[in-house]
Design a protein around this motif. Structure first.
Motif, PDB file in Angstrom:
ATOM      1  N   PRO A 207     -28.607  -6.445   0.295  1.00 38.88           N
ATOM      2  CA  PRO A 207     -27.263  -5.926   0.037  1.00 38.88           C
ATOM      3  C   PRO A 207     -27.210  -4.488   0.544  1.00 38.88           C
ATOM      4  CG  PRO A 207     -28.571  -5.804  -1.966  1.00 38.88           C
ATOM      5  CD  PRO A 207     -29.447  -6.480  -0.924  1.00 38.88           C
ATOM      6  N   ASP A 208     -25.987  -3.999   0.760  1.00 37.34           N
ATOM      7  CA  ASP A 208     -25.863  -2.591   1.158  1.00 37.34           C
ATOM      8  C   ASP A 208     -26.171  -1.664  -0.005  1.00 37.34           C
ATOM      9  OD1 ASP A 208     -24.895  -2.817   3.937  1.00 37.34           O
ATOM     10  OD2 ASP A 208     -23.226  -3.880   2.973  1.00 37.34           O
ATOM     11  N   ALA A 209     -25.853  -2.127  -1.199  1.00 39.43           N
ATOM     12  CA  ALA A 209     -26.119  -1.313  -2.389  1.00 39.43           C
ATOM     13  C   ALA A 209     -26.174  -2.232  -3.600  1.00 39.43           C
ATOM     14  CB  ALA A 209     -25.015  -0.272  -2.577  1.00 39.43           C
ATOM     15  N   VAL A 210     -26.749  -1.715  -4.648  1.00 43.46           N
ATOM     16  CA  VAL A 210     -26.807  -2.457  -5.910  1.00 43.46           C
ATOM     17  C   VAL A 210     -26.095  -1.619  -6.968  1.00 43.46           C
ATOM     18  CG1 VAL A 210     -28.306  -3.482  -7.673  1.00 43.46           C
ATOM     19  CG2 VAL A 210     -29.000  -3.510  -5.256  1.00 43.46           C
ATOM     20  N   ALA A 211     -25.190  -2.272  -7.720  1.00 43.80           N
ATOM     21  CA  ALA A 211     -24.478  -1.580  -8.801  1.00 43.80           C
ATOM     22  C   ALA A 211     -24.929  -2.155 -10.139  1.00 43.80           C
ATOM     23  CB  ALA A 211     -22.973  -1.758  -8.637  1.00 43.80           C
ATOM     24  N   PHE A 212     -25.483  -1.297 -10.976  1.00 44.78           N
ATOM     25  CA  PHE A 212     -25.879  -1.734 -12.318  1.00 44.78           C
ATOM     26  C   PHE A 212     -24.729  -1.414 -13.269  1.00 44.78           C
ATOM     27  CE2 PHE A 212     -29.871  -1.142 -10.101  1.00 44.78           C
ATOM     28  CZ  PHE A 212     -30.623  -2.227 -10.507  1.00 44.78           C
ATOM     29  N   VAL A 213     -23.908  -2.404 -13.542  1.00 44.75           N
ATOM     30  CA  VAL A 213     -22.715  -2.177 -14.366  1.00 44.75           C
ATOM     31  C   VAL A 213     -23.056  -2.339 -15.845  1.00 44.75           C
ATOM     32  CG1 VAL A 213     -21.008  -2.758 -12.628  1.00 44.75           C
ATOM     33  CG2 VAL A 213     -22.084  -4.580 -13.982  1.00 44.75           C
ATOM     34  N   GLU A 214     -22.295  -1.657 -16.667  1.00 44.28           N
ATOM     35  CA  GLU A 214     -22.556  -1.734 -18.110  1.00 44.28           C
ATOM     36  C   GLU A 214     -21.334  -2.107 -18.934  1.00 44.28           C
ATOM     37  OE1 GLU A 214     -24.470   1.952 -19.176  1.00 44.28           O
ATOM     38  OE2 GLU A 214     -26.341   1.365 -18.173  1.00 44.28           O
ATOM     39  N   THR A 215     -20.146  -2.058 -18.326  1.00 43.13           N
ATOM     40  CA  THR A 215     -18.935  -2.400 -19.075  1.00 43.13           C
ATOM     41  C   THR A 215     -17.989  -3.231 -18.205  1.00 43.13           C
ATOM     42  OG1 THR A 215     -17.665  -0.484 -18.324  1.00 43.13           O
ATOM     43  CG2 THR A 215     -19.025  -0.175 -20.303  1.00 43.13           C
TER      44      THR A 215
ATOM     45  N   VAL B  98     -14.925  -5.637   0.783  1.00 46.20           N
ATOM     46  CA  VAL B  98     -16.395  -5.620   0.756  1.00 46.20           C
ATOM     47  C   VAL B  98     -16.927  -6.750  -0.147  1.00 46.20           C
ATOM     48  CG1 VAL B  98     -18.371  -4.288  -0.103  1.00 46.20           C
ATOM     49  CG2 VAL B  98     -16.580  -3.177   1.270  1.00 46.20           C
ATOM     50  N   PRO B  99     -17.877  -7.540   0.340  1.00 50.77           N
ATOM     51  CA  PRO B  99     -18.432  -8.640  -0.464  1.00 50.77           C
ATOM     52  C   PRO B  99     -19.110  -8.163  -1.755  1.00 50.77           C
ATOM     53  CG  PRO B  99     -19.041  -8.911   1.835  1.00 50.77           C
ATOM     54  CD  PRO B  99     -18.421  -7.532   1.704  1.00 50.77           C
ATOM     55  N   VAL B 100     -18.979  -8.978  -2.779  1.00 46.92           N
ATOM     56  CA  VAL B 100     -19.602  -8.720  -4.080  1.00 46.92           C
ATOM     57  C   VAL B 100     -20.404  -9.958  -4.478  1.00 46.92           C
ATOM     58  CG1 VAL B 100     -19.207  -8.232  -6.528  1.00 46.92           C
ATOM     59  CG2 VAL B 100     -17.637  -7.312  -4.797  1.00 46.92           C
ATOM     60  N   VAL B 101     -21.664  -9.754  -4.826  1.00 49.88           N
ATOM     61  CA  VAL B 101     -22.507 -10.869  -5.230  1.00 49.88           C
ATOM     62  C   VAL B 101     -23.031 -10.607  -6.641  1.00 49.88           C
ATOM     63  CG1 VAL B 101     -24.561 -12.233  -4.680  1.00 49.88           C
ATOM     64  CG2 VAL B 101     -23.184 -11.232  -2.830  1.00 49.88           C
ATOM     65  N   PRO B 102     -22.518 -11.316  -7.650  1.00 50.82           N
ATOM     66  CA  PRO B 102     -23.026 -11.113  -9.005  1.00 50.82           C
ATOM     67  C   PRO B 102     -24.505 -11.492  -9.099  1.00 50.82           C
ATOM     68  CG  PRO B 102     -20.950 -12.351  -9.006  1.00 50.82           C
ATOM     69  CD  PRO B 102     -21.433 -12.312  -7.596  1.00 50.82           C
ATOM     70  N   PHE B 103     -25.228 -10.709  -9.876  1.00 49.54           N
ATOM     71  CA  PHE B 103     -26.684 -10.891 -10.000  1.00 49.54           C
ATOM     72  C   PHE B 103     -27.065 -10.776 -11.476  1.00 49.54           C
ATOM     73  CE2 PHE B 103     -31.166  -9.896  -9.839  1.00 49.54           C
ATOM     74  CZ  PHE B 103     -31.647 -10.395  -8.639  1.00 49.54           C
ATOM     75  N   GLY B 104     -27.812 -11.769 -11.980  1.00 49.90           N
ATOM     76  CA  GLY B 104     -28.242 -11.715 -13.381  1.00 49.90           C
ATOM     77  C   GLY B 104     -29.740 -11.499 -13.450  1.00 49.90           C
TER      78      GLY B 104
ATOM     79  N   VAL C 161     -25.654 -12.872   1.588  1.00 53.56           N
ATOM     80  CA  VAL C 161     -25.756 -13.247   3.010  1.00 53.56           C
ATOM     81  C   VAL C 161     -24.813 -12.442   3.900  1.00 53.56           C
ATOM     82  CG1 VAL C 161     -26.684 -15.565   2.705  1.00 53.56           C
ATOM     83  CG2 VAL C 161     -24.210 -15.209   2.568  1.00 53.56           C
ATOM     84  N   ARG C 162     -23.771 -11.888   3.319  1.00 54.14           N
ATOM     85  CA  ARG C 162     -22.896 -11.022   4.122  1.00 54.14           C
ATOM     86  C   ARG C 162     -22.964  -9.574   3.631  1.00 54.14           C
ATOM     87  NH1 ARG C 162     -18.051 -15.464   4.769  1.00 54.14           N
ATOM     88  NH2 ARG C 162     -19.491 -17.110   5.408  1.00 54.14           N
ATOM     89  N   ALA C 163     -24.127  -9.246   3.079  1.00 55.78           N
ATOM     90  CA  ALA C 163     -24.380  -7.887   2.567  1.00 55.78           C
ATOM     91  C   ALA C 163     -23.332  -7.484   1.536  1.00 55.78           C
ATOM     92  CB  ALA C 163     -24.475  -6.889   3.707  1.00 55.78           C
ATOM     93  N   GLY C 164     -22.937  -6.234   1.496  1.00 55.84           N
ATOM     94  CA  GLY C 164     -22.001  -5.774   0.469  1.00 55.84           C
ATOM     95  C   GLY C 164     -22.742  -5.334  -0.779  1.00 55.84           C
ATOM     96  N   ILE C 165     -22.073  -5.509  -1.932  1.00 54.96           N
ATOM     97  CA  ILE C 165     -22.593  -4.984  -3.194  1.00 54.96           C
ATOM     98  C   ILE C 165     -23.222  -6.105  -4.013  1.00 54.96           C
ATOM     99  CG2 ILE C 165     -21.998  -3.768  -5.338  1.00 54.96           C
ATOM    100  CD1 ILE C 165     -21.426  -2.088  -2.830  1.00 54.96           C
ATOM    101  N   SER C 166     -24.461  -5.922  -4.426  1.00 57.04           N
ATOM    102  CA  SER C 166     -25.053  -6.807  -5.429  1.00 57.04           C
ATOM    103  C   SER C 166     -24.697  -6.223  -6.792  1.00 57.04           C
ATOM    104  CB  SER C 166     -26.578  -6.877  -5.251  1.00 57.04           C
ATOM    105  OG  SER C 166     -27.134  -7.748  -6.216  1.00 57.04           O
TER     106      SER C 166
ATOM    107  N   PRO D 240     -19.237 -14.466  -0.862  1.00 59.73           N
ATOM    108  CA  PRO D 240     -18.847 -15.229   0.330  1.00 59.73           C
ATOM    109  C   PRO D 240     -20.028 -15.975   0.937  1.00 59.73           C
ATOM    110  CG  PRO D 240     -18.981 -12.878   0.819  1.00 59.73           C
ATOM    111  CD  PRO D 240     -19.119 -13.009  -0.673  1.00 59.73           C
ATOM    112  N   GLY D 241     -19.710 -17.115   1.539  1.00 57.56           N
ATOM    113  CA  GLY D 241     -20.751 -17.919   2.178  1.00 57.56           C
ATOM    114  C   GLY D 241     -21.416 -18.903   1.246  1.00 57.56           C
ATOM    115  N   LYS D 242     -21.046 -18.847  -0.042  1.00 56.34           N
ATOM    116  CA  LYS D 242     -21.648 -19.776  -0.994  1.00 56.34           C
ATOM    117  C   LYS D 242     -20.669 -20.917  -1.279  1.00 56.34           C
ATOM    118  CE  LYS D 242     -24.636 -16.633  -0.992  1.00 56.34           C
ATOM    119  NZ  LYS D 242     -24.848 -15.657  -2.046  1.00 56.34           N
TER     120      LYS D 242
END
Lengths: 464, 464
Positions: free
Chosen positions: B46-54, B70-76, B88-93, B458-460
């Protein structure tokens, strides 16, 4: 001679008559019969009624209606209590009641594929020899297609779930006539968006269900019923809460309040019962399991003042009791001659059931309304029938006011305005309060995507 | 000095850093960690990873990504086996693993409200003192949010259902940042479109789940486990089919084939077992009910050649056996040093399980593949791991070929390509064959409605 420009619906009627013949009809009596369900809304005549017999006919008819912008209102048995089949913007009433084929029964996998006009009684008669049954039981002689449309449930849902849990897949004709297959034959799947459940409970606003694949269940080795009466409404409700919290897998746990019991005794000629709050129970399982469940329930009900816990293991006696339970809607309607009934359908989290149900009953009494209650209490769902005088100009208005109070109380307790009857016409005003404006906007956007011309059962579910 | 026009993702990173601080990171190691799940696809950074809290942070971030395309890929927890978290299309994890609050537990109603980063183990530890548990158990240390996204199930689903049946409601942030609430607290409802189930199994392609309301279950009065070994694979499968057809409410019925059992014996140091096909069973209920179930199952398995039916009622022994079962994925991977595993997830109607499972095993052997099987056989679902040599240029390709054969066989028997892992990257090619072109078009139209810019994972699920 003046010429009147032809209405769009006339073009549909003419074109559809070419393939439906006299099954596309403008006969007055038939239109009248398709102008209402079993609800309190003002009937509206459809322009025509189409008795379809195949998916292809549905597809061709919908493509025509889509082309001409003509409303389509799917019609099954006409048992809706929320105005779903009332064609409020006229158009075509699409009668699916002749699509009654049972297409497949896979007894080894316990599933079947049927057409939507099959009623649950017809299906269960068909299945009996195979040792299988379909458990979802709203009581009325409704069609399975209508049950899909309203996400129906009923008495057995506490054990077996609702239509949401018991439909494996659908064939749906979309507003523009396209035909899609949803779901499949497996017990579970993680294979794309859950289109099946998008259509379950969509109340005919997204498409027309033309085939239904159902999950079936084995007829239990042992079944027994019991009836227990209570001196107070609260005692019966508290017993129910405790049964559910202990996880006792009752197949049915149904409440009739004292007024409903009085009505049922009169209507169904029940002998040996007092007009006091009553729980009707059914247990399914092995011989030993059923006995164990019943003993636990008897102990709980006794603790809450229940008395005279009575068994009914004889099938005829069981059938009579459950028929009385199922007829309670009609018993309520018939109880006070000349009255009509407005039926509510609140469902709350089980822990709040006493506040919801006892509170609503007391409020109705305090406001001078006559109400009687029948409840699928194991699910936290109850129907409080408000009996109003249709000759009193303020009768229906007063009943609606009481209805709103019952719903408001239920929603304040974390509940919903509709456990199983659906939104239709009568509950549209509650939908935004319940879901919030953004979720409702999402629902509307899905509707606009699948039915861009708004021909599918317009005026239902959404106010607009 | 040349200027390079800033990439859209840089605008998002800059703007989101203002409210996420160093929880918005482009750190290489963290990006690498978010470049893959536990699948066989080629990792993408990914281009960057965002650790969200709220929820608010998720909403603000999605609004930015929507604005900039910009693509967003949720990650658990990153345990996906189908490439879901591979950007697969980079963006934000979008890493939700810090959202681990248990917000409510309503023990009387047996529900809870949690944040999506809670794992099922954390939840069950939290619930233990209350006599409640959450039954859906895919085995891995996955988050509940990921389980919602993939419509997960696992070992207990045969008795308690999957995420489809055990989620009451969701909070979802839509692609444009709007926040919606779906579902509610009642056991059932007929109150509009089933948005909850539209998001369950949507694999992060429609929105981001930020709260989950789950249905809980009472810890059964009695639990016991049993293990039984078979001389043939068919004997174990036929036993399972009969147990299900008799409606015995087993809580778990899991199959390990001879090769998987050999791997498990080695990996988990199981003593006293042969490397032959084995069923692991669990029974939940009352003391008497559990005993009755186990006796029935023992009789059935004996009839099909099962021997040495062994009880495990001691919690420690039970835990050890189930740990071995849960570790079987890792046992399979470790079985032949240097090999990697491609895992299949076919699910078929129970009556066809012998043809699907025994047939696929024999075909794999005939083609020279080494495979081992673990199956949630009560649901007709099995995972055949194809162990390939990553150093053989044709290794992965050969494994994919075998995968396609297993899926084709399952689908020809009325099954699905995915019982519980989801579509992700690896199963997209099967989706059209399974649903048909029109139903797939409907899925795409829902995606376009809720995510018009196509930024959500995207791509999934869909190719292109």
């Amino acid at each position: 001679m003046n010429t009147i420009s032809p209405r769009p619906v006339d073009a549909v009627i003419a074109a559809a008559s070419a393939f439906l013949g006299d099954r596309m009809t403008t006969n007055g009596a038939i239109r009248e019969q398709h102008s209402h369900g079993e609800d309190s809304s003002t009937p509206t005549l459809p322009d025509a009624v189409a008795f379809v017999e195949t998916t292809e006919e549905v597809s061709r008819l919908l493509a025509l209606c889509h082309q001409h912008g003509v409303p389509v209102v799917p019609f099954g048995a006409g048992t809706s209590l929320e105005g779903h089949v009332n064609p409020v913007r006229a158009g075509i009433s699409l009668d699916l009641s002749r699509m009654t084929a049972v297409l497949e029964v896979n007894d080894q996998d316990m599933d079947c594929l049927i057409e939507p006009g099959v009623t649950r009684q017809q299906l269960n008669e068909f299945l009996r020899d195979k040792g299988l049954f379909f458990p979802v039981d709203p009581g009325s002689h409704c069609t399975i297609g209508g049950m899909v449309a309203t996400r129906a449930s009923g008495t057995n849902a506490v054990r077996y779930g609702t239509m949401r849990e018991n439909v494996l897949g659908l064939e749906v004709v979309l507003a523009d006539g396209r035909v899609i297959q949803t779901g499949g034959r497996t017990r579970k799947a993680a294979n794309g968006y859950d289109l099946t459940r998008l259509f379950i409970g969509s109340e005919g606003t997204l498409g027309v269900v033309t085939k239904v694949r159902l999950r079936l269940h084995g007829i239990p080795e042992a079944m027994s019923s019991a009836v227990v009466q209570f001196p107070t409404l609260a005692g019966a409700v508290e017993s129910t809460i405790q049964v559910m919290q202990m996880g006792i897998p009752v197949a049915r746990i149904e409440l009739l309040d004292d007024d409903m019991m009085a009505a049922a005794i009169a209507f169904s000629k029940l002998e040996g019962f007092l007009p006091s709050t009553t729980l009707f129970l059914e247990f399914h399982g092995t011989e030993a399991g059923v006995k164990e469940q019943a003993e636990l329930v008897e102990a709980i009900t006794t603790e809450h003042g229940g008395s005279d816990f009575r068994w009914a293991t004889d099938p005829a006696e069981r059938a009579k009791l459950w028929k009385a339970r199922h007829d309670s809607y009609w018993a309520g309607v018939a109880w006070i001659p000349g009255r009509r009934a407005l039926t509510t359908d609140v469902c709350v989290p089980i822990s709040r059931l006493t506040e919801a149900l006892v509170g609503a009953k007391e409020e109705a009494k305090a406001l001078g309304h006559t109400t009687c209650i029948v409840g699928h209490v194991g699910d936290g769902n109850f129907h409080q029938m408000v009996l109003y005088d249709p000759n009193d100009p303020k009768g229906l208005e007063g009943a609606w006011d009481m209805d709103r109070r019952i719903v408001a109380r239920g929603m304040a307790l974390g509940g919903t305005c509709s456990g199983e009857h659906g939104i239709g016409l009568g509950k549209r005003e509650f939908l935004e309060a319940e879901h919030g404006i953004e979720a409702l906007a999402v629902m509307r956007s899905l509707k606009a995507t699948l039915d861009p011309k708004g021909i599918m059962n317009p005026g239902k579910m959404f106010r607009n």
